[in-house]
Design a protein around this motif. Structure first.
Motif, short mmCIF file in Angstrom:
data_model
loop_
_atom_site.label_atom_id
_atom_site.label_comp_id
_atom_site.label_asym_id
_atom_site.label_seq_id
_atom_site.Cartn_x
_atom_site.Cartn_y
_atom_site.Cartn_z
N ILE A 133 7.92 18.59 10.65
CA ILE A 133 8.26 17.32 10.01
C ILE A 133 7.20 16.27 10.36
O ILE A 133 6.87 16.08 11.53
CB ILE A 133 9.64 16.81 10.49
N ILE A 134 6.69 15.63 9.34
CA ILE A 134 5.74 14.53 9.55
C ILE A 134 6.44 13.27 9.03
O ILE A 134 6.88 13.23 7.88
CB ILE A 134 4.44 14.77 8.77
N ASN A 135 6.59 12.27 9.89
CA ASN A 135 7.30 11.07 9.47
C ASN A 135 6.36 10.01 8.94
O ASN A 135 5.37 9.67 9.58
CB ASN A 135 8.12 10.50 10.64
N GLY A 136 6.68 9.52 7.75
CA GLY A 136 5.93 8.41 7.19
C GLY A 136 6.20 7.17 8.03
O GLY A 136 7.27 7.05 8.61
N ASN A 137 5.22 6.29 8.13
CA ASN A 137 5.44 5.10 8.95
C ASN A 137 4.89 3.88 8.25
O ASN A 137 4.15 3.98 7.28
CB ASN A 137 4.76 5.27 10.31
N MET A 138 5.29 2.71 8.73
CA MET A 138 4.89 1.45 8.12
C MET A 138 4.04 0.68 9.10
O MET A 138 4.42 0.51 10.25
CB MET A 138 6.15 0.67 7.74
N THR A 139 2.88 0.22 8.65
CA THR A 139 2.02 -0.56 9.53
C THR A 139 2.56 -1.98 9.65
O THR A 139 3.35 -2.43 8.82
CB THR A 139 0.59 -0.65 8.97
N MET A 140 2.12 -2.67 10.66
CA MET A 140 2.54 -4.06 10.84
C MET A 140 2.16 -4.89 9.61
O MET A 140 2.94 -5.70 9.11
CB MET A 140 1.87 -4.63 12.10
N GLY A 141 0.95 -4.65 9.09
CA GLY A 141 0.50 -5.39 7.90
C GLY A 141 1.43 -5.17 6.71
O GLY A 141 1.76 -6.10 5.98
N GLU A 142 1.86 -3.91 6.53
CA GLU A 142 2.77 -3.60 5.42
C GLU A 142 4.13 -4.27 5.61
O GLU A 142 4.73 -4.75 4.66
CB GLU A 142 2.94 -2.08 5.29
N GLN A 143 4.57 -4.32 6.87
CA GLN A 143 5.85 -4.99 7.15
C GLN A 143 5.77 -6.47 6.79
O GLN A 143 6.67 -7.02 6.17
CB GLN A 143 6.23 -4.83 8.63
N ILE A 144 4.65 -7.07 7.15
CA ILE A 144 4.47 -8.50 6.83
C ILE A 144 4.39 -8.70 5.32
O ILE A 144 5.04 -9.59 4.77
CB ILE A 144 3.19 -9.05 7.52
N THR A 145 3.61 -7.84 4.65
CA THR A 145 3.49 -7.93 3.19
C THR A 145 4.85 -7.80 2.52
O THR A 145 5.17 -8.51 1.57
CB THR A 145 2.56 -6.82 2.64
N ARG A 146 5.68 -6.89 3.05
CA ARG A 146 7.01 -6.69 2.47
C ARG A 146 7.84 -7.96 2.56
O ARG A 146 8.56 -8.30 1.64
CB ARG A 146 7.75 -5.55 3.16
N VAL A 147 7.73 -8.66 3.68
CA VAL A 147 8.49 -9.90 3.83
C VAL A 147 7.98 -10.95 2.86
O VAL A 147 8.73 -11.60 2.15
CB VAL A 147 8.41 -10.41 5.30
N ILE A 148 6.64 -11.07 2.79
CA ILE A 148 6.05 -12.11 1.94
C ILE A 148 6.32 -11.85 0.46
O ILE A 148 6.53 -12.77 -0.32
CB ILE A 148 4.52 -12.19 2.18
N THR A 149 6.30 -10.56 0.06
CA THR A 149 6.42 -10.26 -1.38
C THR A 149 7.87 -9.99 -1.78
O THR A 149 8.16 -9.68 -2.92
CB THR A 149 5.56 -9.03 -1.79
N ASN A 150 8.80 -10.11 -0.84
CA ASN A 150 10.22 -9.91 -1.19
C ASN A 150 10.62 -10.99 -2.19
O ASN A 150 10.45 -12.18 -1.93
CB ASN A 150 11.07 -10.01 0.08
N PRO A 151 11.18 -10.56 -3.34
CA PRO A 151 11.51 -11.54 -4.40
C PRO A 151 12.46 -12.63 -3.93
O PRO A 151 12.45 -13.73 -4.46
CB PRO A 151 12.19 -10.69 -5.48
N THR A 152 13.28 -12.36 -2.90
CA THR A 152 14.25 -13.39 -2.49
C THR A 152 13.69 -14.34 -1.45
O THR A 152 14.29 -15.34 -1.12
CB THR A 152 15.53 -12.74 -1.93
N VAL A 153 12.51 -14.01 -0.90
CA VAL A 153 11.94 -14.89 0.14
C VAL A 153 11.25 -16.09 -0.51
O VAL A 153 10.48 -15.91 -1.43
CB VAL A 153 10.93 -14.10 1.02
#
Length: 210
Positions: free
Chosen positions: A190-210
């Motif tokens: 099993i290889i687990n996909g992971n999220m980088t810190m940059g992607e986490q930040i981008t997700r917050v910024i680009t969240n339609p409700t933010v």
């Protein structure tokens, strides 16, 4: 002959579908290609989100030759249903749901120009994997009536069992391990996909409700 151990990449797809999620999916799919994995399982629980981000993720899924399986753990709603339908196979867990994918602009239902393209895309994706295009359209368009499935005026959302009965998913499983067993991958690496810190930040910024 000793069978080489199979490799499976597990990529969680949770919360809102937005641009940061598309970048994360792209990077993890590229990694899956590099690692020559045999299957990609997308663990899904999403209420939906942006149409453009969902379409970007569909392109990423369509581009790979690696078989993709959506494992719906709770919700694959709206853009989530779209991404699930893009995968080669769909597995659903007890209590999970798929559907309710009406395109909305703000709080309003999108006009027919947008709705019709979205509806046909759902149908085409469903049909490409041998599923019922009409049922896929009913996820998107409340004016579609299917006897014994959905009344006119209602958007279609299916439980795991009803989706299975209607051929809209391929496996009913209790959890990820049960799916791996079903696919004969219990021994897989099993290889687990992971999220980088940059992607986490981008997700917050680009969240339609933010």
């Amino acid at each position: 002959i000793h069978n080489a151990q199979k490799k499976v990449m597990i990529i969680p797809l949770t919360e809102t579908v937005e641009k940061g999620l598309a970048a994360y999916m792209e990077r993890n799919f590229a990694r899956a290609e590099e690692e020559s994995v045999d299957y990609i399982i997308i663990q899904m629980d999403t209420p939906g989100g942006r149409v453009d981000a969902a379409q970007e993720i569909k392109r990423i899924i369509y581009k790979t030759d690696i078989p993709t399986i959506a494992l719906v753990e709770d919700q694959a709603i709206s853009a989530g249903a779209y991404i699930a339908l893009a995968c080669d196979k769909i597995a659903m867990m007890p209590g999970s749901t798929i559907g309710d994918a009406e395109m909305r602009i703000g709080n309003e239902r999108a006009d027919e120009k947008y709705l019709s393209a979205w509806r046909e895309e759902f149908a085409a994706m469903a049909e490409a994997n041998g599923r019922d295009g009409e049922i896929a359209k009913a996820f998107v368009d409340r004016d579609i009536e299917i006897p014994d499935v959905v009344a006119k005026g209602q958007l279609l959302t299916l439980t795991a069992n009803s989706a299975y009965a209607l051929g809209m998913n391929d496996y009913l499983v209790d959890d990820l391990n049960a799916l791996l067993l079903e696919l004969d991958l219990a021994e897989a690496e099993i290889i687990n996909g992971n999220m980088t810190m940059g992607e986490q930040i981008t997700r917050v910024i680009t969240n339609p409700t933010v």
